[in-house]
Design an enzyme around this catalytic site. Structure first.
Site, short mmCIF file in Angstrom:
data_model
loop_
_atom_site.label_atom_id
_atom_site.label_comp_id
_atom_site.label_asym_id
_atom_site.label_seq_id
_atom_site.Cartn_x
_atom_site.Cartn_y
_atom_site.Cartn_z
N LYS A 110 -2.38 27.06 -1.91
CA LYS A 110 -2.89 25.98 -1.07
C LYS A 110 -4.31 26.31 -0.58
CE LYS A 110 1.56 24.11 0.28
NZ LYS A 110 2.71 24.33 1.14
N LYS A 189 2.59 21.89 -13.55
CA LYS A 189 3.81 21.59 -12.79
C LYS A 189 3.67 20.23 -12.08
CE LYS A 189 5.09 22.55 -8.42
NZ LYS A 189 5.24 23.22 -7.16
N LYS A 192 3.17 16.65 -6.01
CA LYS A 192 2.49 15.59 -5.25
C LYS A 192 1.03 15.96 -5.03
CE LYS A 192 6.77 15.51 -3.09
NZ LYS A 192 7.64 15.82 -1.96
P1 TYM Z 1 9.04 20.12 -1.92
O1 TYM Z 1 9.02 18.91 -1.05
O2 TYM Z 1 7.76 20.61 -2.46
O3 TYM Z 1 9.99 19.90 -3.16
C1 TYM Z 1 11.36 19.54 -3.00
C2 TYM Z 1 12.16 20.23 -4.09
O4 TYM Z 1 11.70 19.83 -5.39
C3 TYM Z 1 11.43 20.97 -6.18
N1 TYM Z 1 10.32 20.68 -7.10
C4 TYM Z 1 10.33 20.94 -8.42
N2 TYM Z 1 11.28 21.47 -9.21
C5 TYM Z 1 10.99 21.58 -10.54
N3 TYM Z 1 9.83 21.15 -11.10
C6 TYM Z 1 8.85 20.60 -10.33
N4 TYM Z 1 7.72 20.17 -10.88
C7 TYM Z 1 9.08 20.48 -8.92
N5 TYM Z 1 8.35 19.98 -7.87
C8 TYM Z 1 9.12 20.13 -6.77
C9 TYM Z 1 11.06 22.07 -5.19
O5 TYM Z 1 11.25 23.34 -5.74
C10 TYM Z 1 12.01 21.77 -4.05
O6 TYM Z 1 13.28 22.38 -4.25
N6 TYM Z 1 9.47 24.04 1.12
C11 TYM Z 1 10.25 22.99 0.48
C12 TYM Z 1 10.97 22.12 1.50
C13 TYM Z 1 11.87 22.88 2.41
C14 TYM Z 1 13.08 23.54 2.05
C15 TYM Z 1 13.55 24.14 3.26
C16 TYM Z 1 13.79 23.68 0.87
C17 TYM Z 1 11.65 23.10 3.73
N7 TYM Z 1 12.66 23.83 4.24
C18 TYM Z 1 14.73 24.88 3.27
C19 TYM Z 1 14.98 24.43 0.90
C20 TYM Z 1 15.44 25.01 2.08
C21 TYM Z 1 9.28 22.13 -0.31
O7 TYM Z 1 8.11 22.14 -0.11
O8 TYM Z 1 9.84 21.30 -1.19
#
Ligand code: TYM
Length: 320
Positions: A110, A189, A192
């Site tokens: 980031k 990958k 967003k």
């Molecule tokens: P976030 O919002 O970035 O993504 C949500 C979930 O989607 C998965 N993901 C992907 N998996 C495979 N290929 C991709 N291109 C891809 N893009 C996103 C992410 O791995 C995620 O599982 N930090 C987390 C949110 C969070 C969280 C937590 C998750 C906050 N607290 C506690 C688990 C437990 C996040 O940014 O997800």
């Protein structure tokens, strides 16, 4: 078994979110006590538009419900409604070594993208550890990009347990596709923040436009196409049947068909895959008040699960 996961309302859910996390989360709700939340506190590290935050939060809830999340079997809620999470995050931060957070790829990525290095961005994994540990979670379905954050969570839990006795359970990540993240329209990958996403419920014309715009190389129509690293195949693998996938891979290798043809097949498969969910989405989208009620109800039930854990922790560290 307690299952927990979260998704940030930094945009609308996309195929990476679905195949990386939402699909497993929905399947797992049949096997245990499932808690899924919209990580609005985490999103504050990047989203500065309150209207967008509110809008995305509700849209994510609608999409999750449309995809099959059962609000009776699972708790669906907003992270910020569970007020003890911020308290727990602070307590965990007091034992978290700086070096552990300095090593986190997501923070370094980031910064490399030009994001402002706020304290919140730096301590993001500590808040995530609080999310997971507050509910005695056993299993956390996530995409591969979250693996390191789960390791940090376990390290913090071990540290607390070493200092104060057995306070926290150690959670296990559940990563469906260890080998690869779902690729976006540019082959990187799907994310967003890269602007390369295919949202689950885009209208037909914009979805087709995005898929037809997937970046490809300049291999001539008649020549065999490389399958390694192909975004088209990387996405198709998830939405097509094994036989349709094998057929497209064979067509890549045989040559004689252009990328436009493959993209049309990919569009048809994505459109068809999400068709039943698109239908059920209408029902939730037409009743936002009911969605808000479900989120509030989910928050009440989720809060009750944190009570014994928070009491155990407060006693252990000397706050009670
Ligand atoms: P976030 O919002 O970035 O993504 C949500 C979930 O989607 C998965 N993901 C992907 N998996 C495979 N290929 C991709 N291109 C891809 N893009 C996103 C992410 O791995 C995620 O599982 N930090 C987390 C949110 C969070 C969280 C937590 C998750 C906050 N607290 C506690 C688990 C437990 C996040 O940014 O997800």
């Amino acid at each position: 078994m307690r299952i927990l996961s979260g998704i940030q309302p930094t945009g609308l859910p996309h195929l990476g979110n679905y195949f990386g996390m939402m699909k497993s989360a929905i399947e797992l709700q049949e096997t245990g006590d499932a808690l899924y939340f919209i990580a609005d506190l985490h999103a504050l590290t990047t989203v500065r538009d309150p209207e967008a935050l509110r809008h995305n939060t509700r849209e994510i809830a609608i999409d999750f419900l449309a995809c099959g999340l059962d609000p009776v079997k699972s708790c669906l809620f907003r992270q910020s409604d569970i007020t003890c999470i911020s308290e727990l995050s602070w307590i965990l931060s007091t034992v978290t070594p700086m070096g552990l957070l300095e090593r986190c790829h997501s923070y370094k990525d980031k910064l490399a993208k030009g994001l402002h290095a706020s304290l919140g961005l730096f301590s993001y994994p500590v808040l995530m550890a609080a999310d997971i540990l507050a509910y005695d979670s056993d299993v956390v379905p996530v995409g591969r990009d979250q693996k390191q954050h789960l390791e940090v969570t376990r390290d913090i839990a071990v540290k607390i347990n070493e200092l104060y006795g057995e306070v926290f359970k150690l959670p296990e990540p559940l990563i469906r596709d260890e080998s690869a993240a779902i690729p976006g329209t540019d082959g990187a990958k799907m994310s967003k923040s890269y602007g390369n996403t295919l949202e689950l419920f885009l209208e037909e014309a914009p979805l087709k436009k995005k898929i037809m715009g997937i970046q490809t190389d300049s291999t001539p129509v008649e020549a065999p196409k490389p399958i390694e690293g192909s975004a088209i195949l990387g996405i198709y693998r998830h939405v097509a049947s094994p036989s349709d996938y094998a057929e497209m891979e064979a067509d890549f290798l045989a040559g004689g068909k252009g990328y436009g043809d493959f993209k049309k097949r990919l569009f048809a498969a994505v459109w068809e895959y999400f068709a039943p969910m698109r239908e059920s989405r209408k029902r939730f989208a037409d009743d936002p008040a009911e969605v808000d009620r479900l989120l509030r109800d989910g928050a009440v039930r989720a809060t009750s699960k944190t009570l014994p854990v928070m009491e155990r922790m407060r006693r252990a560290i000397g706050l009670l």
